[in-house]
Design a protein around this motif. Structure first.
Motif, PDB file in Angstrom:
ATOM      1  N   ALA A   1      26.348 -45.890  20.185  1.00 58.58           N
ATOM      2  CA  ALA A   1      25.955 -47.042  20.306  1.00 58.58           C
ATOM      3  C   ALA A   1      26.666 -48.032  21.182  1.00 58.58           C
ATOM      4  CB  ALA A   1      25.800 -47.967  18.927  1.00 58.58           C
TER       5      ALA A   1
ATOM      6  N   HIS B   1      22.259 -51.407  14.882  1.00 59.18           N
ATOM      7  CA  HIS B   1      22.354 -50.374  15.243  1.00 59.18           C
ATOM      8  C   HIS B   1      22.118 -49.055  14.499  1.00 59.18           C
ATOM      9  CE1 HIS B   1      23.269 -51.314  19.582  1.00 59.18           C
ATOM     10  NE2 HIS B   1      23.708 -52.294  19.109  1.00 59.18           N
TER      11      HIS B   1
ATOM     12  N   THR C   1      21.933 -46.057  20.826  1.00 57.16           N
ATOM     13  CA  THR C   1      21.174 -47.209  20.801  1.00 57.16           C
ATOM     14  C   THR C   1      21.957 -48.474  21.702  1.00 57.16           C
ATOM     15  OG1 THR C   1      21.893 -47.814  18.682  1.00 57.16           O
ATOM     16  CG2 THR C   1      19.676 -46.792  18.577  1.00 57.16           C
TER      17      THR C   1
ATOM     18  N   ALA D   1      25.060 -44.401  13.857  1.00 56.88           N
ATOM     19  CA  ALA D   1      24.710 -45.083  15.377  1.00 56.88           C
ATOM     20  C   ALA D   1      25.816 -44.527  16.324  1.00 56.88           C
ATOM     21  CB  ALA D   1      24.656 -46.272  15.267  1.00 56.88           C
TER      22      ALA D   1
END
Lengths: 451, 490
Positions: B394, B358, B363, B391
């Motif tokens: 995530a 990620h 994500t 990220a």
């Protein structure tokens, strides 16, 4: 964990060169006769061959000692003076000072009889120090040392450099109520090493409770390396509660290696609060039928702490049950690591192995690495593991705040609850209270810093 | 019956006859000399009439490969491979300029694919009918023999052809994307593949195009002592969608054969690639003799925002599988999925899993892995889920379950979870167990024999994954699950 490979012809680091050089210098002064010396020499040769674990060694994947450990530490010189200062006393005995217990105090890795008190256990057990056992070449001590030989470089360092420790043997059928407290204090404050090995033998149907605490002068950089070898006979029971509160600049390597006989029980809990680089390892061999081990713990990390918990649960015989329950709270730029493995040998049918690790990240810079592993060679087993990582649940926080609880308090409550799940195995409420107090102190310190 | 004799019978029951794709096609071939050196690579490159830069790229990879060591970290055991004892290029001999259409293809080859259940010609005939549903690229040893429905596809702007052909017709596209997801330096087998890959599929779906039919590649190893090194490159431009299927078989032979493929997927903004594999390479005989070493590097790069990749795999074949289809979730809101069934029987060894990296914000990834071990096989799930500093938000959910059938097999789970962002939420669950006696009893009571009961229970165990396969494959995969476990209960 034994699966180490030699790392080829990599250039030796400063620490890798320093330890053997140091050993050559101090070896003549270490306790033990010729047989012990041979063991030490062999361990140091093995260390030289393997070097420190680096990136290429899977068992140390997230703790690259070649990079983290830059120097060797000379063993501490036995400190003079009979009495500890009050502050030392309180710090070192940690939260257990108010509980009834027998004590064995190790200052800078040396046993200090004048500070210890084992009268509460008295003659029910056979207790001596490792230094005594080595000097007299006690056969049981030697046998245990030989059988615990290993490829692990840190274990080899404890074998080569060990100076003292406790040798405790509980006869068959003797159940000791009073806990025995191994108190480790680093007092010199200088860069020094204290290497101890404890050997505890719990006889058939016998029982023992052990507290193990580590503390040291604030901000002192020192090196603690302790191997605890436990042999639990059939239907015996050992409980260990360890609180690691070393200086935030210290290196702490603590290893418990336990072997369980038939229907033997192990209950182990470790609270890691201190240390700059910490490796907390527990290897359990369920070597008898229907042995039962619960290994749990919590780590509360802040600043730049690096704390690696590695567990190996080896189901060697049928019918064993095991549980691992860990909680990590990681703040600031700290790093938490959990590696846990459940192995079920081909014949260990009807094994039940459970493992759960949950991590809570409190800061943008915090990281957590988890590797919960299953290695199953038998079919009739129930094994499961779970792992989670994340931040505090927004909705839970909102729920509490909506009821008028201020944010820091609400967060502290949630964190306490989170850690509490790992404390569930501790049935003795007095001990549980003490551990909760310690986590509460940690939380108070943290909110003190942020508010 | 003691457990020991029972297992012996179980293992004996895993007959070779069960592998119905084990025949050999007798066909004249053209091979590069045995062994590997720069001349072999020049030979392959010249055969393919490749541009100069491609040859340089291969030679670079080869020189790099010489410095690498074979990885040993996987839980698989096999004798060292002598890379100088392999043929790196083997192709059915062409008549004249090579086939322009199916009529020019050696009937022997067409027959082979027919036997494998890939009716190239029938499909072509059916093409007269409206709306064909699947286009096939058939790869035989080192080369692609034919690709069907190229015309229909090119009307939609889709490029689907052997990668060797793409190097001639669209060199700029190949050069732009080749090696950008799995770099030449990636790992031992990927580097070897970069040096010697001979063919594979190339797919380009232009912006906004929803590929009108499923694309499929069928890989077949036929020649003795050859390695198959194919390279697949799929690019989905902005807003595009494609579903791609891959199938593999090989003849029964006593010696092991190497298959080291590389698959690269590139997904731009709002695009989606669905990649499904049914891997049924020859798994070796009952004593573990022969079979394919399947050492494959597959990776998807979700470069664009809202891009999505879904890997679905049914792994039933190969003596050894070493394969980790991965997703690099670079674009914000991109998604990666991995659904896997890995069945090992006899002496098979599987070390497979995925990596979800990620990198972008919000994500998401999902991993469902089902491992089934029988006989004396071993099956390992090895996976990495990592969230990098940036990220934020995530999310990952991983579930990997293992089922053990028989007391001589083993199942392992080695997940890695690396969290460097506090707002990333990762969850991982894994279980290992055997089929419960209660479940079996329940099925037997209703008149199913033991084998049917096991197949039913296992199919239920795999349902979460099977339902993600395209319809045509799902039916086949379900049968394959049953066949692969034949003889595993006694």
């Amino acid at each position: 964990m034994t699966h180490l490979t030699t790392q080829g012809n990599i250039k030796k680091t400063a620490a890798e060169k320093a330890f053997p050089a140091l050993y050559d210098k101090i070896a003549p002064g270490l306790p033990g006769g010729k047989a012990v010396r041979r063991l030490r020499n062999k361990a140091m040769e093995d260390f030289k061959a393997s070097g420190l674990p680096g990136r290429g060694v899977e068992a140390w994947k997230y703790t690259n000692l070649r990079q983290l450990l830059t120097d060797s530490y000379p063993p501490a010189v036995p400190a003079g003076g009979g009495v500890l200062m009050n502050t030392d006393e309180a710090a070192s005995h940690g939260a257990f000072s108010t509980l009834e217990r027998a004590t064995m105090v190790f200052v800078d890795g040396h046993y200090r009889p004048e500070l210890s008190d084992i009268s509460a256990i008295g003659d029910k057990a056979r207790i001596m120090t490792l230094a005594q056992a080595l000097e007299t070449e006690d056969t049981r001590a030697l046998d245990t040392l030989v059988s615990a030989a290993d490829a692990d470089p840190l274990i080899n360092l404890t074998l080569a450099m060990m100076r003292d420790g406790a040798m405790v043997s509980i006869p068959d059928g003797v159940r000791i109520k009073t806990p025995l407290h191994f108190v480790h204090i680093n007092r010199t404050g200088a860069s020094c090493a204290n290497t101890t090995r404890h050997i505890v033998h719990v006889g058939k149907g016998a029982a023992l409770k052990i507290f193990q605490t580590h503390a040291g002068s604030e901000n002192a950089t020192y090196f603690t390396n302790t191997l605890f070898i436990a042999q639990i006979g059939n239907e015996g029971q050992l409980t260990r509660v360890k609180v690691q509160g070393d200086s935030l600049s210290a290196f702490h390597f603590g290893h418990l290696r336990a072997e369980l006989g038939e229907k033997a029980k192990l209950r182990d809990f470790t609270l890691n609060l201190g240390g700059h680089v910490v490796r907390s390892e527990v290897d359990v061999a369920l070597a008898g039928n229907a042995a039962d081990a619960h290994v749990s713990g919590a780590y509360l990390l802040s600043g730049k702490q690096h704390c690696d918990t590695s567990i190996m649960m080896d189901h060697q015989r049928p019918g064993g049950t095991s549980q691992q329950q860990f909680r990590g709270v990681v703040d600031d730029g700290a790093q938490g690591i959990f590696q846990g493995k459940v192995r079920v040998a081909p014949d260990a049918q009807k094994s039940d192995g459970r493992q759960m690790v949950r991590a809570l990240l409190l800061s943008e810079r915090a990281s957590h690495f988890a590797k919960p592993e299953l290695e199953i060679f038998a079919d009739d087993v129930q094994c499961a593991h779970g792992a989670t990582a994340g931040e505090l649940d927004d909705e839970a926080l909102f729920f509490l705040r909506a009821r008028g609880i201020p944010e820091p308090r609400a967060k502290a409550l949630l964190i306490t609850g989170f850690i509490g799940e790992a404390l569930d195995d501790i049935t003795d409420l007095d001990i549980r209270d003490r551990l909760e107090e310690l986590t509460q102190n940690w939380l108070d310190r943290r909110s003190g810093e942020t508010s | 019956m003691t457990a020991k004799t029972k297992t012996a019978e179980q293992v004996a029951g895993i007959g070779v006859e069960q592998y119905k794709y084990g025949f050999v096609t007798d066909i004249e071939t053209e091979k590069a000399p045995r062994g590997l050196n720069e001349d072999t690579i020049r030979f392959i490159s010249a055969k393919k009439n490749e541009p100069e830069w491609m040859l340089e790229w291969r030679l670079d990879a080869y020189r790099r490969w010489l410095t690498l060591e074979e990885p040993t970290w996987a839980k698989v055991h096999y004798p060292r491979i002598d890379f100088q004892d392999l043929y790196y290029y083997s192709a059915p001999k062409k008549k004249g300029d090579g086939p322009q259409s199916l009529d020019d293809v050696d009937p022997e080859l067409l027959d082979t694919y027919k036997k494998l259940g890939i009716p190239l010609r029938e499909q072509e005939i059916l093409a007269g009918v409206e709306n064909p549903t699947m286009a096939v690229d058939a790869v035989f040893d080192s080369v692609s023999v034919v690709t069907t429905f190229k015309e229909n596809l090119s009307r939609a702007g889709v490029i689907f052809c052997p990668i060797s052909e793409a190097l001639q017709s669209h060199p700029e596209l190949v050069r732009k994307y080749l090696g950008t997801v799995v770099p030449v330096t990636d790992n031992f087998y990927a580097t070897l593949n970069a040096a010697v890959f001979s063919d594979g599929s190339f797919v380009y779906i232009p912006e906004g195009v929803h590929c009108p039919m499923e694309l499929s590649t069928y890989f077949r190893i036929n020649e003795q002592n050859t390695g198959q090194f194919e390279r697949t490159l799929i690019i989905a431009d902005k807003g595009a969608y494609v579903s791609y299927l891959e199938g593999c078989t090989a003849p029964q032979r006593d010696e092991n054969q190497l298959h080291a493929a590389v698959v690269e997927l590139i997904v731009h903004d709002d695009a989606e690639i669905k990649y499904s594999t049914v891997q049924n390479w020859y798994p070796g005989d009952k004593d573990g003799k022969g079979g394919i070493y399947n050492f494959v590097t597959k990776r998807a790069d979700c470069r664009g925002r809202n891009s999505k990749v879904s890997w679905t795999q049914v792994e039933t074949g190969s003596a050894i599988t070493w394969k980790y289809p991965s997703c690099v979730l670079r674009g914000d809101n991109s998604q990666g999925e991995f659904y896997s069934i890995a069945i090992s029987n006899g002496h098979q060894q599987v070390d497979s899993g995925t990596k979800m990296i990620h990198l972008g914000k919000n994500t998401k990834s999902r991993i469902i892995s089902k491992g089934i071990s029988a006989g004396v096989s071993s099956s390992t799930y090895r996976g990495l889920v990592s969230a990098h500093r940036k990220a934020s938000g995530a999310r990952n959910y991983t579930q990997c379950d293992s089922l053990l059938i028989g007391d001589k097999c083993s199942a392992h789970t080695v997940p890695y979870m690396e969290t460097r962002n506090m707002s990333a939420t990762f969850e991982h669950e894994a279980t290992t167990s055997k089929i419960s006696d209660d479940q079996l009893f329940y099925c037997r009571q209703r008149g199913l024999n033991e084998e049917e009961a096991v197949a039913l229970i296992v199919n239920g165990f795999c349902k979460d994954v099977l339902q993600h396969l395209p319809m045509e494959f799902a039916v086949e995969a379900q049968k394959l699950v049953g066949i692969s476990l034949e003889g595993s209960v006694g």
